[in-house]
Design a protein around this motif. Structure first.
Motif, mmCIF file in Angstrom:
data_model
loop_
_atom_site.group_PDB
_atom_site.id
_atom_site.type_symbol
_atom_site.label_atom_id
_atom_site.label_comp_id
_atom_site.label_asym_id
_atom_site.label_seq_id
_atom_site.Cartn_x
_atom_site.Cartn_y
_atom_site.Cartn_z
ATOM 1 N N GLU A 75 -3.553 19.114 -70.746
ATOM 2 C CA GLU A 75 -2.564 18.459 -71.606
ATOM 3 C C GLU A 75 -1.237 18.270 -70.870
ATOM 4 O O GLU A 75 -0.570 17.237 -71.029
ATOM 5 C CB GLU A 75 -2.359 19.285 -72.874
ATOM 6 N N LYS A 76 -0.841 19.252 -70.060
ATOM 7 C CA LYS A 76 0.405 19.114 -69.310
ATOM 8 C C LYS A 76 0.270 18.061 -68.212
ATOM 9 O O LYS A 76 1.213 17.308 -67.939
ATOM 10 C CB LYS A 76 0.822 20.460 -68.721
ATOM 11 N N GLU B 108 -1.570 15.450 -68.455
ATOM 12 C CA GLU B 108 -1.477 14.197 -69.218
ATOM 13 C C GLU B 108 -0.024 13.870 -69.506
ATOM 14 O O GLU B 108 0.403 12.710 -69.406
ATOM 15 C CB GLU B 108 -2.266 14.340 -70.519
ATOM 16 N N GLN B 109 0.745 14.873 -69.845
ATOM 17 C CA GLN B 109 2.151 14.674 -70.206
ATOM 18 C C GLN B 109 2.972 14.121 -69.044
ATOM 19 O O GLN B 109 3.917 13.349 -69.247
ATOM 20 C CB GLN B 109 2.739 16.005 -70.675
ATOM 21 N N VAL B 110 2.594 14.503 -67.820
ATOM 22 C CA VAL B 110 3.345 14.026 -66.654
ATOM 23 C C VAL B 110 2.632 12.872 -65.955
ATOM 24 O O VAL B 110 2.992 12.500 -64.834
ATOM 25 C CB VAL B 110 3.602 15.177 -65.657
ATOM 26 N N ARG C 68 4.948 15.988 -59.663
ATOM 27 C CA ARG C 68 4.574 15.930 -61.081
ATOM 28 C C ARG C 68 3.603 17.059 -61.442
ATOM 29 O O ARG C 68 3.692 17.640 -62.525
ATOM 30 C CB ARG C 68 3.960 14.566 -61.406
ATOM 31 N N ALA D 58 4.085 20.054 -64.182
ATOM 32 C CA ALA D 58 3.079 20.450 -65.169
ATOM 33 C C ALA D 58 2.832 21.954 -65.108
ATOM 34 O O ALA D 58 2.680 22.617 -66.148
ATOM 35 C CB ALA D 58 1.783 19.679 -64.947
ATOM 36 N N LEU E 63 5.549 23.716 -66.822
ATOM 37 C CA LEU E 63 5.574 23.481 -68.271
ATOM 38 C C LEU E 63 4.437 24.156 -69.019
ATOM 39 O O LEU E 63 4.510 24.307 -70.247
ATOM 40 C CB LEU E 63 5.506 21.974 -68.550
ATOM 41 N N ASP F 78 4.955 26.666 -71.707
ATOM 42 C CA ASP F 78 5.852 26.234 -72.788
ATOM 43 C C ASP F 78 7.217 26.915 -72.718
ATOM 44 O O ASP F 78 7.659 27.581 -73.661
ATOM 45 C CB ASP F 78 5.205 26.487 -74.157
ATOM 46 N N LEU G 145 11.113 14.376 -70.671
ATOM 47 C CA LEU G 145 10.665 15.693 -71.101
ATOM 48 C C LEU G 145 11.747 16.387 -71.923
ATOM 49 O O LEU G 145 11.464 17.010 -72.948
ATOM 50 C CB LEU G 145 10.312 16.550 -69.889
ATOM 51 N N SER H 263 11.779 14.969 -75.393
ATOM 52 C CA SER H 263 10.574 15.077 -76.214
ATOM 53 C C SER H 263 10.110 16.503 -76.476
ATOM 54 O O SER H 263 9.321 16.734 -77.385
ATOM 55 C CB SER H 263 9.421 14.304 -75.554
ATOM 56 N N LEU H 264 10.579 17.475 -75.711
ATOM 57 C CA LEU H 264 10.049 18.836 -75.804
ATOM 58 C C LEU H 264 11.003 19.791 -76.510
ATOM 59 O O LEU H 264 11.439 20.789 -75.948
ATOM 60 C CB LEU H 264 9.723 19.367 -74.408
#
Length: 271
Positions: free
Chosen positions: A132-133, A135-137, A157, A161, A164, A167, A195, A198-199
């Protein structure tokens, strides 16, 4: 509506609070009387020359170096231990990192070691969190590729991830643009801003010797050369006298704007 009824936005939390910190190595002061704050939801850039104490300051924030004098609070408590679990750290990328035989997904999963322990067996949910991380980057398609074959910007990148995946509330980045071309740098700083927005108001502290890049992308900046010579908005208050105190007299500042060729090329596929 009366004055008493006007709603005001709450002040952002102070995530890092440094007060009169001094650090000395081999009889020489590396940091002198440092006062610094980082607030929730901001990108704070720390700029200064090589040897000016930037990396040392990051280690103080992370609890890896204890100051001779002064106090530091990380999320309202002493750094290290539980407080450090809320920090995602991105060190400088070295050539050794790039040759290590692991996949991009492996690198991201390593970001969970601090929470789970080095010898803990990872579960499917941990792999999913890492995916998922990625994907986020924008790196999900590269999950199974060897880390060493990725470009500098792609490796950067993946490292984000990794930082991140636990969390964190705070990202700490040490010279994040090292080894990345100008177009990749612009993409990276756009990613950081996205980021942050959005986070849940994640904060970012990044150090760099490149004052032009930092002042173009940070919300606030601290100019450090053993002492803090400026701490505030990235605007004209940073006069030439401050630049000379931090970097010396032979400083040339390059600022990116809408006419910058590399900025305009950031949407071209450069992988």
């Amino acid at each position: 509506m009366t004055a008493c009824q006007i709603m005001t936005s709450p002040e952002p939390d102070i995530l890092v609070d440094i007060s009169d910190v001094w650090v000395r190595f081999d009889g020489k002061w590396v940091l002198k009387s440092i006062y610094l704050k980082c607030y929730e939801g901001e990108i704070l850039g720390i700029v200064g020359p090589n040897g000016g104490g930037k990396s040392t300051l990051l280690k103080v924030i992370l609890g890896l170096i204890a100051p001779i004098k002064g106090t530091i609070l990380l999320f309202g408590q002493k750094p290290g231990g539980q407080a450090r679990l809320n920090v995602g750290y991105l060190p400088q990328i070295s050539h050794a990192d790039r040759s290590f035989p692991v996949t991009a997904l492996d690198v991201v999963i390593m970001g969970l070691y601090q929470q789970m322990g080095l010898f803990t067996r990872f579960r499917p949910r941990h792999r999913q969190a890492a995916l998922e991380k990625l994907e986020q980057v924008g790196m999900a398609d590269h999950a199974d590729k060897p880390f060493g074959v990725l470009s500098g910007g792609q490796q950067q990148r993946v490292q984000i991830a990794r930082a991140l995946v636990s969390d964190p509330r705070l990202l700490v980045l040490d010279e994040p643009s090292t080894g990345v071309d100008s177009v990749g740098q612009e993409d990276f700083y756009e990613l950081l801003a996205g980021l942050r927005d959005s986070l849940q108001r994640i904060s970012v502290i990044m150090v760099s010797h490149d004052i032009g890049v930092v002042t173009s992308h940070a919300d606030r900046v601290a100019c450090l050369n053993r002492e803090i010579h400026y701490h505030g908005e990235t605007d004209s208050d940073m006069d030439s006298d401050i630049h000379q105190k931090v970097f010396g007299r032979n400083l040339k500042v390059m600022v990116h704007d809408a006419r910058c060729v590399s900025c305009n090329m950031r949407h071209v596929d450069h992988d």
